[in-house]
Design a protein around this motif. Sequence first.
Motif, PDB file in Angstrom:
ATOM      1  N   ARG A  36       0.828  -1.204   0.000  1.00  0.00           N
ATOM      2  CA  ARG A  36       0.000   0.000   0.000  1.00  0.00           C
ATOM      3  C   ARG A  36       0.855   1.245   0.000  1.00  0.00           C
ATOM      4  O   ARG A  36       1.898   1.292   0.647  1.00  0.00           O
ATOM      5  N   SER A  37       0.385   2.251  -0.694  1.00  0.00           N
ATOM      6  CA  SER A  37       1.115   3.508  -0.739  1.00  0.00           C
ATOM      7  C   SER A  37       0.985   4.257   0.587  1.00  0.00           C
ATOM      8  O   SER A  37       0.101   3.977   1.400  1.00  0.00           O
ATOM      9  N   ALA A  38       1.862   5.224   0.759  1.00  0.00           N
ATOM     10  CA  ALA A  38       1.808   6.047   1.975  1.00  0.00           C
ATOM     11  C   ALA A  38       0.482   6.790   2.043  1.00  0.00           C
ATOM     12  O   ALA A  38      -0.096   6.945   3.118  1.00  0.00           O
ATOM     13  N   ARG A  39      -0.021   7.227   0.905  1.00  0.00           N
ATOM     14  CA  ARG A  39      -1.304   7.935   0.862  1.00  0.00           C
ATOM     15  C   ARG A  39      -2.445   7.029   1.312  1.00  0.00           C
ATOM     16  O   ARG A  39      -3.303   7.435   2.099  1.00  0.00           O
ATOM     17  N   ALA A  40      -2.460   5.787   0.847  1.00  0.00           N
ATOM     18  CA  ALA A  40      -3.511   4.838   1.236  1.00  0.00           C
ATOM     19  C   ALA A  40      -3.434   4.537   2.727  1.00  0.00           C
ATOM     20  O   ALA A  40      -4.464   4.452   3.402  1.00  0.00           O
ATOM     21  N   ARG A  41      -2.232   4.407   3.263  1.00  0.00           N
ATOM     22  CA  ARG A  41      -2.073   4.166   4.703  1.00  0.00           C
ATOM     23  C   ARG A  41      -2.555   5.366   5.507  1.00  0.00           C
ATOM     24  O   ARG A  41      -3.212   5.214   6.538  1.00  0.00           O
ATOM     25  N   ARG A  42      -2.237   6.578   5.026  1.00  0.00           N
ATOM     26  CA  ARG A  42      -2.658   7.791   5.723  1.00  0.00           C
ATOM     27  C   ARG A  42      -4.185   7.898   5.736  1.00  0.00           C
ATOM     28  O   ARG A  42      -4.787   8.186   6.766  1.00  0.00           O
ATOM     29  N   ILE A  43      -4.818   7.631   4.601  1.00  0.00           N
ATOM     30  CA  ILE A  43      -6.285   7.707   4.535  1.00  0.00           C
ATOM     31  C   ILE A  43      -6.914   6.623   5.409  1.00  0.00           C
ATOM     32  O   ILE A  43      -7.909   6.872   6.096  1.00  0.00           O
ATOM     33  N   SER A  44      -6.344   5.429   5.432  1.00  0.00           N
ATOM     34  CA  SER A  44      -6.861   4.360   6.296  1.00  0.00           C
ATOM     35  C   SER A  44      -6.747   4.737   7.765  1.00  0.00           C
ATOM     36  O   SER A  44      -7.672   4.511   8.546  1.00  0.00           O
ATOM     37  N   ARG A  45      -5.615   5.345   8.146  1.00  0.00           N
ATOM     38  CA  ARG A  45      -5.439   5.794   9.522  1.00  0.00           C
ATOM     39  C   ARG A  45      -6.454   6.879   9.850  1.00  0.00           C
ATOM     40  O   ARG A  45      -7.074   6.862  10.913  1.00  0.00           O
ATOM     41  N   GLN A  46      -6.663   7.800   8.915  1.00  0.00           N
ATOM     42  CA  GLN A  46      -7.645   8.864   9.127  1.00  0.00           C
ATOM     43  C   GLN A  46      -9.048   8.287   9.288  1.00  0.00           C
ATOM     44  O   GLN A  46      -9.809   8.729  10.152  1.00  0.00           O
ATOM     45  N   ALA A  47      -9.405   7.316   8.466  1.00  0.00           N
ATOM     46  CA  ALA A  47     -10.743   6.717   8.548  1.00  0.00           C
ATOM     47  C   ALA A  47     -10.947   6.026   9.895  1.00  0.00           C
ATOM     48  O   ALA A  47     -12.016   6.162  10.516  1.00  0.00           O
ATOM     49  N   LEU A  48      -9.948   5.305  10.363  1.00  0.00           N
ATOM     50  CA  LEU A  48     -10.043   4.632  11.657  1.00  0.00           C
ATOM     51  C   LEU A  48     -10.153   5.651  12.789  1.00  0.00           C
ATOM     52  O   LEU A  48     -11.002   5.520  13.679  1.00  0.00           O
ATOM     53  N   THR A  49      -9.314   6.677  12.751  1.00  0.00           N
ATOM     54  CA  THR A  49      -9.364   7.710  13.785  1.00  0.00           C
ATOM     55  C   THR A  49     -10.698   8.450  13.741  1.00  0.00           C
ATOM     56  O   THR A  49     -11.285   8.755  14.782  1.00  0.00           O
ATOM     57  N   PHE A  50     -11.207   8.725  12.533  1.00  0.00           N
ATOM     58  CA  PHE A  50     -12.504   9.369  12.363  1.00  0.00           C
ATOM     59  C   PHE A  50     -13.599   8.538  13.033  1.00  0.00           C
ATOM     60  O   PHE A  50     -14.476   9.075  13.712  1.00  0.00           O
ATOM     61  N   ALA A  51     -13.540   7.217  12.863  1.00  0.00           N
ATOM     62  CA  ALA A  51     -14.530   6.330  13.483  1.00  0.00           C
ATOM     63  C   ALA A  51     -14.426   6.374  15.009  1.00  0.00           C
ATOM     64  O   ALA A  51     -15.443   6.430  15.711  1.00  0.00           O
ATOM     65  N   VAL A  52     -13.208   6.369  15.538  1.00  0.00           N
ATOM     66  CA  VAL A  52     -13.015   6.425  16.990  1.00  0.00           C
ATOM     67  C   VAL A  52     -13.531   7.758  17.537  1.00  0.00           C
ATOM     68  O   VAL A  52     -14.226   7.786  18.558  1.00  0.00           O
ATOM     69  N   VAL A  53     -13.222   8.849  16.851  1.00  0.00           N
ATOM     70  CA  VAL A  53     -13.732  10.160  17.263  1.00  0.00           C
ATOM     71  C   VAL A  53     -15.263  10.158  17.226  1.00  0.00           C
ATOM     72  O   VAL A  53     -15.913  10.717  18.107  1.00  0.00           O
ATOM     73  N   GLY A  54     -15.838   9.497  16.234  1.00  0.00           N
ATOM     74  CA  GLY A  54     -17.295   9.394  16.147  1.00  0.00           C
ATOM     75  C   GLY A  54     -17.897   8.682  17.344  1.00  0.00           C
ATOM     76  O   GLY A  54     -18.935   9.099  17.874  1.00  0.00           O
ATOM     77  N   VAL A  55     -17.252   7.618  17.801  1.00  0.00           N
ATOM     78  CA  VAL A  55     -17.727   6.892  18.980  1.00  0.00           C
ATOM     79  C   VAL A  55     -17.616   7.781  20.223  1.00  0.00           C
ATOM     80  O   VAL A  55     -18.553   7.869  21.020  1.00  0.00           O
ATOM     81  N   VAL A  56     -16.480   8.456  20.366  1.00  0.00           N
ATOM     82  CA  VAL A  56     -16.292   9.374  21.502  1.00  0.00           C
ATOM     83  C   VAL A  56     -17.333  10.494  21.438  1.00  0.00           C
ATOM     84  O   VAL A  56     -17.941  10.852  22.462  1.00  0.00           O
ATOM     85  N   ASN A  57     -17.571  11.029  20.250  1.00  0.00           N
ATOM     86  CA  ASN A  57     -18.544  12.102  20.072  1.00  0.00           C
ATOM     87  C   ASN A  57     -19.948  11.640  20.450  1.00  0.00           C
ATOM     88  O   ASN A  57     -20.685  12.357  21.127  1.00  0.00           O
ATOM     89  N   THR A  58     -20.322  10.448  20.031  1.00  0.00           N
ATOM     90  CA  THR A  58     -21.648   9.920  20.354  1.00  0.00           C
ATOM     91  C   THR A  58     -21.805   9.720  21.859  1.00  0.00           C
ATOM     92  O   THR A  58     -22.835  10.087  22.438  1.00  0.00           O
ATOM     93  N   ALA A  59     -20.782   9.167  22.495  1.00  0.00           N
ATOM     94  CA  ALA A  59     -20.828   8.963  23.947  1.00  0.00           C
ATOM     95  C   ALA A  59     -20.888  10.312  24.678  1.00  0.00           C
ATOM     96  O   ALA A  59     -21.639  10.459  25.656  1.00  0.00           O
ATOM     97  N   THR A  60     -20.115  11.281  24.204  1.00  0.00           N
ATOM     98  CA  THR A  60     -20.132  12.615  24.814  1.00  0.00           C
ATOM     99  C   THR A  60     -21.511  13.243  24.670  1.00  0.00           C
ATOM    100  O   THR A  60     -22.055  13.793  25.637  1.00  0.00           O
ATOM    101  N   TYR A  61     -22.067  13.173  23.460  1.00  0.00           N
ATOM    102  CA  TYR A  61     -23.402  13.727  23.228  1.00  0.00           C
ATOM    103  C   TYR A  61     -24.410  13.115  24.209  1.00  0.00           C
ATOM    104  O   TYR A  61     -25.162  13.821  24.868  1.00  0.00           O
ATOM    105  N   TYR A  62     -24.411  11.798  24.288  1.00  0.00           N
ATOM    106  CA  TYR A  62     -25.417  11.118  25.101  1.00  0.00           C
ATOM    107  C   TYR A  62     -25.256  11.440  26.591  1.00  0.00           C
ATOM    108  O   TYR A  62     -26.232  11.699  27.291  1.00  0.00           O
ATOM    109  N   ALA A  63     -24.012  11.460  27.065  1.00  0.00           N
ATOM    110  CA  ALA A  63     -23.764  11.797  28.474  1.00  0.00           C
ATOM    111  C   ALA A  63     -24.197  13.234  28.775  1.00  0.00           C
ATOM    112  O   ALA A  63     -24.848  13.493  29.798  1.00  0.00           O
ATOM    113  N   LEU A  64     -23.858  14.146  27.882  1.00  0.00           N
ATOM    114  CA  LEU A  64     -24.278  15.535  28.065  1.00  0.00           C
ATOM    115  C   LEU A  64     -25.796  15.661  28.011  1.00  0.00           C
ATOM    116  O   LEU A  64     -26.395  16.397  28.798  1.00  0.00           O
TER     117      LEU A  64
END
Length: 143
Positions: A2-30
């Motif tokens: 895989r190219s460096a660009r593909a790895r970077r986008i994959s890392r971004q997608a995974l981090t985006f998903a984790v942030v989404g989970v944190v965001n959902t939990a934060t929303y619900y707790a608030l």
Amino acid sequence: MRSARARRISRQALTFAVVGVVNTATYYALYLLLLTWCPYLVAHVLAFGISMTGSFFLNARFTYRVRPTLRKFLLFPLTNAANFLVTTAGVYVVVDVLHAGSRFAPLLASAVAVPVTFVVSRLIMLPGAEGAEDRPQPQVPSA
């Protein structure tokens, strides 16, 4: 390999998903916390705004590793608008076109909405950067 660009986008997608989970939990707790002293719609709007603000800064710092700017901050709600539109259309298709039932329709629609939201988020957070590393750089003539 895989190219460096593909790895970077994959890392971004995974981090985006984790942030989404944190965001959902934060929303619900608030939301639950605010619900103890204000009406549910006020609690929803406040929790949504606060969690979306947190999501912006988390995505800027961890997902895209960019400096947050006012322009990006003001455009960031478009990611939620994209998610809402795709999810709404998806729920309609699942329920009224495919007759698959309404119970799990939002989850199925989210399977399409999350990648679309990621793409919109990248366009907002990394304007003009998409493919920049693949473009030929102008050559400066030597003296």
